[in-house]
Motif scaffolding. Structure first.
Motif, mmCIF file in Angstrom:
data_model
loop_
_atom_site.group_PDB
_atom_site.id
_atom_site.type_symbol
_atom_site.label_atom_id
_atom_site.label_comp_id
_atom_site.label_asym_id
_atom_site.label_seq_id
_atom_site.Cartn_x
_atom_site.Cartn_y
_atom_site.Cartn_z
ATOM 1 N N SER A 30 -8.195 -11.348 -26.005
ATOM 2 C CA SER A 30 -9.355 -12.306 -25.531
ATOM 3 C C SER A 30 -10.388 -11.877 -24.717
ATOM 4 O O SER A 30 -11.176 -12.074 -24.641
ATOM 5 C CB SER A 30 -8.573 -13.548 -25.125
ATOM 6 N N ALA A 31 -9.993 -11.068 -23.820
ATOM 7 C CA ALA A 31 -10.549 -10.320 -22.747
ATOM 8 C C ALA A 31 -11.472 -9.378 -23.202
ATOM 9 O O ALA A 31 -12.702 -9.050 -22.946
ATOM 10 C CB ALA A 31 -9.885 -9.960 -21.536
ATOM 11 N N SER A 32 -11.011 -8.447 -24.386
ATOM 12 C CA SER A 32 -11.612 -7.514 -24.628
ATOM 13 C C SER A 32 -13.102 -7.594 -25.377
ATOM 14 O O SER A 32 -13.926 -7.009 -24.925
ATOM 15 C CB SER A 32 -10.590 -6.773 -25.994
ATOM 16 N N PRO A 33 -13.240 -8.766 -26.232
ATOM 17 C CA PRO A 33 -14.639 -8.697 -26.427
ATOM 18 C C PRO A 33 -15.691 -9.336 -25.375
ATOM 19 O O PRO A 33 -16.782 -8.874 -25.370
ATOM 20 C CB PRO A 33 -14.535 -10.066 -27.620
ATOM 21 N N LEU A 34 -15.322 -9.849 -24.276
ATOM 22 C CA LEU A 34 -15.777 -10.082 -23.042
ATOM 23 C C LEU A 34 -16.478 -8.909 -22.600
ATOM 24 O O LEU A 34 -17.484 -8.626 -22.110
ATOM 25 C CB LEU A 34 -15.153 -10.807 -22.256
ATOM 26 N N VAL A 35 -15.417 -7.993 -22.393
ATOM 27 C CA VAL A 35 -15.680 -6.877 -21.863
ATOM 28 C C VAL A 35 -16.533 -5.820 -22.566
ATOM 29 O O VAL A 35 -17.606 -5.309 -21.980
ATOM 30 C CB VAL A 35 -14.334 -6.009 -21.362
ATOM 31 N N LYS A 36 -16.548 -5.937 -23.838
ATOM 32 C CA LYS A 36 -17.400 -4.955 -24.791
ATOM 33 C C LYS A 36 -18.696 -5.693 -24.538
ATOM 34 O O LYS A 36 -19.732 -4.972 -24.448
ATOM 35 C CB LYS A 36 -16.775 -5.125 -26.167
ATOM 36 N N ARG A 37 -18.847 -6.995 -24.748
ATOM 37 C CA ARG A 37 -20.231 -7.589 -24.599
ATOM 38 C C ARG A 37 -20.974 -7.088 -23.234
ATOM 39 O O ARG A 37 -22.215 -6.909 -22.926
ATOM 40 C CB ARG A 37 -20.154 -9.214 -24.597
ATOM 41 N N LEU A 38 -20.168 -7.127 -22.207
ATOM 42 C CA LEU A 38 -20.581 -6.926 -20.575
ATOM 43 C C LEU A 38 -21.110 -5.467 -20.810
ATOM 44 O O LEU A 38 -22.054 -5.133 -20.090
ATOM 45 C CB LEU A 38 -19.804 -7.304 -19.556
ATOM 46 N N GLU A 39 -20.300 -4.712 -21.469
ATOM 47 C CA GLU A 39 -20.553 -3.195 -21.617
ATOM 48 C C GLU A 39 -22.173 -3.122 -22.191
ATOM 49 O O GLU A 39 -22.897 -2.045 -21.575
ATOM 50 C CB GLU A 39 -19.537 -2.528 -21.872
ATOM 51 N N LYS A 40 -21.995 -3.730 -23.463
ATOM 52 C CA LYS A 40 -23.322 -3.687 -24.312
ATOM 53 C C LYS A 40 -24.486 -4.082 -23.373
ATOM 54 O O LYS A 40 -25.737 -3.646 -23.429
ATOM 55 C CB LYS A 40 -23.418 -4.549 -25.502
ATOM 56 N N GLU A 41 -24.274 -5.146 -22.527
ATOM 57 C CA GLU A 41 -25.656 -5.594 -21.276
ATOM 58 C C GLU A 41 -25.635 -4.697 -20.219
ATOM 59 O O GLU A 41 -26.783 -4.820 -19.562
ATOM 60 C CB GLU A 41 -25.055 -6.946 -21.102
ATOM 61 N N GLY A 42 -24.884 -3.724 -20.158
ATOM 62 C CA GLY A 42 -24.981 -2.515 -18.990
ATOM 63 C C GLY A 42 -24.502 -2.978 -18.009
ATOM 64 O O GLY A 42 -24.984 -2.333 -16.911
#
Length: 145
Positions: free
Chosen positions: A70-82
């Motif tokens: 559940s945390a992984s997609p949140l991390v991926k999105r924050l990474e995409k946002e820089g």
């Protein structure tokens, strides 16, 4: 003595009180976090990283009482946002360390006013918010196991 019918009244249900409170709290946070470009779950990840960075995905998930999936997609999105970056750990190449970027660290300054804005919108001072949070602590810990 409680009548059996009272046990099944909607207003007497713990689950209803909790889900209603959660929905209301999220509605308070939404417009406050919007200018920061964060959803509430993303804000929680950032809070964990502002406390300590780098962290592993598992550590973040534990801190937020989430499954890593559940945390992984949140991390991926924050990474995409820089705001964060994932880098292979120097100690264990199987693990990714999640760290704040300069933009993620800078966002902390903007987020400093979030708690004050929330307290203002809900009409509670720090003492009342602390008491409410502490009252929920034993309940949440008992369910976490």
């Amino acid at each position: 003595m409680t009548d059996d019918d009272d046990l099944l009244r909607l207003e007497n249900q713990l689950c209803f009180a909790m889900v209603t409170a959660a929905r209301n709290v999220l509605a308070v946070y939404r417009p406050i976090l919007e200018p920061l470009g964060l959803t509430h779950p993303q804000y929680l990840v950032m809070l964990a990283l502002w406390e300590r960075s780098p962290r592993s995905l598992g550590d973040i998930a534990d801190a937020l009482a989430l499954e890593p999936a559940s945390a992984s997609p949140l991390v991926k999105r924050l990474e995409k946002e820089g705001l964060i970056e994932r880098v292979r750990s120097e100690q264990d190449e199987r693990r990714l360390d999640i760290s704040l970027t300069d933009a993620g660290r800078a966002l902390r300054t903007q987020a400093l006013d979030v708690p004050r804005q929330v307290m203002q919108r809900v009409g509670l001072d720090l003492e009342a918010v602390t008491a409410l949070r502490e009252a929920l602590g034993p309940f949440n810990r008992s369910l976490r196991g």
